[in-house]
Design a protein around this motif. Structure first.
Motif, short mmCIF file in Angstrom:
data_model
loop_
_atom_site.label_atom_id
_atom_site.label_comp_id
_atom_site.label_asym_id
_atom_site.label_seq_id
_atom_site.Cartn_x
_atom_site.Cartn_y
_atom_site.Cartn_z
N ALA A 1 32.15 38.48 6.64
CA ALA A 1 32.42 39.10 7.83
C ALA A 1 32.37 40.61 9.24
CB ALA A 1 34.08 39.49 7.54
N ARG A 2 32.01 41.70 7.57
CA ARG A 2 31.55 42.57 9.42
C ARG A 2 30.24 42.59 8.74
NH1 ARG A 2 35.36 47.57 8.58
NH2 ARG A 2 37.02 46.52 7.87
N PRO A 3 29.56 42.32 8.31
CA PRO A 3 27.97 41.36 9.63
C PRO A 3 28.14 41.19 10.35
CG PRO A 3 27.31 41.84 6.94
CD PRO A 3 29.22 41.68 6.86
N LEU A 4 29.01 39.60 9.86
CA LEU A 4 28.94 38.91 11.25
C LEU A 4 29.48 39.63 12.61
CD1 LEU A 4 30.51 35.39 9.65
CD2 LEU A 4 27.89 35.76 10.49
N LEU A 5 30.49 40.65 12.50
CA LEU A 5 31.33 41.18 13.46
C LEU A 5 29.84 42.23 14.06
CD1 LEU A 5 34.81 41.69 11.60
CD2 LEU A 5 34.40 40.85 13.75
N ILE A 6 29.24 43.32 12.57
CA ILE A 6 28.37 43.93 13.68
C ILE A 6 27.05 42.47 14.37
CG2 ILE A 6 26.47 45.17 12.89
CD1 ILE A 6 28.08 46.17 10.29
N GLY A 7 26.61 41.56 13.47
CA GLY A 7 26.44 40.93 15.12
C GLY A 7 26.81 40.40 15.62
N GLY B 1 33.42 45.76 18.30
CA GLY B 1 33.05 47.25 17.36
C GLY B 1 34.27 47.10 17.04
N LYS B 2 35.85 47.48 17.62
CA LYS B 2 36.57 48.23 16.98
C LYS B 2 37.66 46.96 15.38
CE LYS B 2 39.85 49.18 19.64
NZ LYS B 2 41.14 49.33 20.24
N ALA B 3 36.85 45.64 15.67
CA ALA B 3 37.23 44.99 14.39
C ALA B 3 36.34 45.32 13.39
CB ALA B 3 37.09 43.29 14.54
N ALA B 4 34.95 45.58 13.43
CA ALA B 4 33.86 46.09 13.14
C ALA B 4 34.17 47.16 11.91
CB ALA B 4 32.98 45.90 13.09
N PHE B 5 34.12 48.33 13.01
CA PHE B 5 33.70 49.50 12.27
C PHE B 5 35.17 50.63 12.08
CE2 PHE B 5 30.08 48.86 14.82
CZ PHE B 5 29.22 48.98 12.94
N VAL B 6 36.65 49.99 12.36
CA VAL B 6 37.82 50.47 12.70
C VAL B 6 38.80 49.88 11.51
CG1 VAL B 6 40.09 51.15 13.58
CG2 VAL B 6 37.60 51.30 14.86
N ARG B 7 38.74 48.98 11.12
CA ARG B 7 39.54 48.17 10.46
C ARG B 7 39.15 48.36 9.17
NH1 ARG B 7 39.21 42.65 8.53
NH2 ARG B 7 37.44 42.98 9.70
N CYS B 8 40.16 48.25 8.07
CA CYS B 8 40.21 48.45 6.92
C CYS B 8 39.70 47.20 6.22
CB CYS B 8 41.54 48.88 5.64
SG CYS B 8 42.87 48.09 5.77
#
Length: 112
Positions: A54-60, A94-101
């Motif tokens: 999920a994180r790599p996809l959200l950063i993309g 960005g919030k979903a990729a970097f702020v979420r635990c």
């Protein structure tokens, strides 16, 4: 790196992450009824899936959304909805990729 080293690093990381204790919701935090913070304690498989998929996809999605925002900026400026376009294309992913635990389904910090 050769295959053996890659496998050894992946095994060491997965064993190290699975051995880490997960913070559980304490009775003090539950009793505070603080509306700003919410505590989740996701299981190991959710954390690993979030970290590896999920994180790599959200950063993309954040990078692609930023490019789309820059390209669409003249049109959104003429339409008067620059703030809404920036929120939807850049801030939300960005919030979903970097702020979420790690492994949580929503951000732990909520602003009103």
């Amino acid at each position: 790196m050769n295959l053996f080293r890659s496998l050894a690093v992946a095994l060491a990381l997965s064993c190290g992450l699975s051995a880490m204790p997960v913070m559980a919701e304490s009775s003090d935090n539950a009793a505070s009824n603080d509306p700003i913070y919410s505590v989740q304690s996701p299981p190991f498989y959710k954390m690993m899936g979030d970290l590896l998929i999920a994180r790599p996809l959200l950063i993309g999605a954040t990078v692609i959304g930023t490019a789309a925002f820059v390209v669409s900026l003249p049109f959104t400026a003429l339409g008067g909805n620059v703030k809404e376009a920036g929120q939807a294309l850049v801030v939300d992913p960005g919030k979903a990729a970097f702020v979420r635990c790690l492994g949580c389904s929503e951000s732990g910090y909520k602003q009103d």
